[in-house]
Design a protein around this motif. Structure first.
Motif, PDB file in Angstrom:
ATOM      1  N   PHE A 271       0.333   7.131   1.343  1.00  0.00           N
ATOM      2  CA  PHE A 271      -0.938   6.448   1.544  1.00  0.00           C
ATOM      3  C   PHE A 271      -0.835   4.976   1.147  1.00  0.00           C
ATOM      4  O   PHE A 271      -1.337   4.096   1.831  1.00  0.00           O
ATOM      5  CB  PHE A 271      -2.063   7.125   0.776  1.00  0.00           C
ATOM      6  CG  PHE A 271      -2.394   8.492   1.275  1.00  0.00           C
ATOM      7  CD1 PHE A 271      -2.825   8.668   2.584  1.00  0.00           C
ATOM      8  CD2 PHE A 271      -2.269   9.601   0.466  1.00  0.00           C
ATOM      9  CE1 PHE A 271      -3.128   9.924   3.069  1.00  0.00           C
ATOM     10  CE2 PHE A 271      -2.565  10.859   0.934  1.00  0.00           C
ATOM     11  CZ  PHE A 271      -2.996  11.024   2.243  1.00  0.00           C
ATOM     12  N   LYS A 272      -0.162   4.722   0.034  1.00  0.00           N
ATOM     13  CA  LYS A 272       0.024   3.344  -0.403  1.00  0.00           C
ATOM     14  C   LYS A 272       0.815   2.560   0.640  1.00  0.00           C
ATOM     15  O   LYS A 272       0.480   1.421   0.961  1.00  0.00           O
ATOM     16  CB  LYS A 272       0.759   3.310  -1.743  1.00  0.00           C
ATOM     17  CG  LYS A 272      -0.060   3.800  -2.903  1.00  0.00           C
ATOM     18  CD  LYS A 272       0.757   3.758  -4.174  1.00  0.00           C
ATOM     19  CE  LYS A 272       0.026   4.400  -5.330  1.00  0.00           C
ATOM     20  NZ  LYS A 272       0.852   4.430  -6.546  1.00  0.00           N
ATOM     21  N   LYS A 273       1.834   3.184   1.190  1.00  0.00           N
ATOM     22  CA  LYS A 273       2.675   2.540   2.198  1.00  0.00           C
ATOM     23  C   LYS A 273       1.866   2.262   3.473  1.00  0.00           C
ATOM     24  O   LYS A 273       1.970   1.193   4.068  1.00  0.00           O
ATOM     25  CB  LYS A 273       3.869   3.439   2.513  1.00  0.00           C
ATOM     26  CG  LYS A 273       4.931   2.806   3.333  1.00  0.00           C
ATOM     27  CD  LYS A 273       6.130   3.739   3.478  1.00  0.00           C
ATOM     28  CE  LYS A 273       7.219   3.092   4.291  1.00  0.00           C
ATOM     29  NZ  LYS A 273       8.378   3.969   4.440  1.00  0.00           N
ATOM     30  N   ALA A 274       1.044   3.240   3.880  1.00  0.00           N
ATOM     31  CA  ALA A 274       0.215   3.074   5.074  1.00  0.00           C
ATOM     32  C   ALA A 274      -0.815   1.974   4.867  1.00  0.00           C
ATOM     33  O   ALA A 274      -1.066   1.167   5.772  1.00  0.00           O
ATOM     34  CB  ALA A 274      -0.471   4.387   5.423  1.00  0.00           C
ATOM     35  N   TRP A 275      -1.426   1.913   3.687  1.00  0.00           N
ATOM     36  CA  TRP A 275      -2.417   0.881   3.397  1.00  0.00           C
ATOM     37  C   TRP A 275      -1.766  -0.514   3.391  1.00  0.00           C
ATOM     38  O   TRP A 275      -2.334  -1.477   3.885  1.00  0.00           O
ATOM     39  CB  TRP A 275      -3.091   1.132   2.066  1.00  0.00           C
ATOM     40  CG  TRP A 275      -4.039   2.295   2.078  1.00  0.00           C
ATOM     41  CD1 TRP A 275      -4.700   2.796   3.155  1.00  0.00           C
ATOM     42  CD2 TRP A 275      -4.426   3.075   0.963  1.00  0.00           C
ATOM     43  NE1 TRP A 275      -5.477   3.864   2.783  1.00  0.00           N
ATOM     44  CE2 TRP A 275      -5.329   4.065   1.420  1.00  0.00           C
ATOM     45  CE3 TRP A 275      -4.109   3.068  -0.388  1.00  0.00           C
ATOM     46  CZ2 TRP A 275      -5.915   4.991   0.607  1.00  0.00           C
ATOM     47  CZ3 TRP A 275      -4.693   4.000  -1.215  1.00  0.00           C
ATOM     48  CH2 TRP A 275      -5.591   4.964  -0.727  1.00  0.00           C
ATOM     49  N   LYS A 276      -0.565  -0.584   2.820  1.00  0.00           N
ATOM     50  CA  LYS A 276       0.151  -1.858   2.775  1.00  0.00           C
ATOM     51  C   LYS A 276       0.491  -2.326   4.198  1.00  0.00           C
ATOM     52  O   LYS A 276       0.324  -3.498   4.534  1.00  0.00           O
ATOM     53  CB  LYS A 276       1.426  -1.693   1.947  1.00  0.00           C
ATOM     54  CG  LYS A 276       2.097  -2.977   1.584  1.00  0.00           C
ATOM     55  CD  LYS A 276       3.250  -2.710   0.632  1.00  0.00           C
ATOM     56  CE  LYS A 276       3.851  -4.008   0.159  1.00  0.00           C
ATOM     57  NZ  LYS A 276       4.944  -3.781  -0.795  1.00  0.00           N
TER      58      LYS A 276
END
Length: 107
Positions: free
Chosen positions: A8-13
């Protein structure tokens, strides 16, 4: 951000880098193949047509036809009874079922 998975962090970034904000992207929907007026006129002319036949005619899928008919309000009604049933046999069956055959039998 505790308790948040890495994906999720990677997708948000990635979303932040591409768009500049974290708002949700709108999904692109394809144009409908089944126009209401054409579909209704076809159904009126061919009331017994199967979903696969309609899909073939309009160049779509059977699930697309089903959803289009559902959107219009046309559904298939199934008959779970036989109209010309034998009343004597039906009455005999009802009498037989009303009398318990054994104590431990469940119906």
């Amino acid at each position: 951000m505790y308790g948040c998975k890495r994906k999720f962090k990677k997708a948000w970034k990635k979303l932040l880098n591409e768009t500049g904000n974290l708002e949700k992207r709108l999904k692109r929907r394809s144009a409908t193949k089944f126009f209401t007026e054409e579909l209704e006129s076809y159904i009126e002319g061919h009331p017994g047509a199967m979903l696969s036949e309609i899909a073939e005619k309009f160049g779509g899928s059977t699930s697309g036809v089903f959803n289009a008919l559902k959107r219009i309000g046309i559904t298939s009604k199934k008959e779970y009874f036989y109209i010309e049933r034998d009343k004597i046999k039906h009455q005999e069956f009802d009498e037989k079922m009303s009398k318990p055959m054994c104590r431990h039998c469940l119906y």
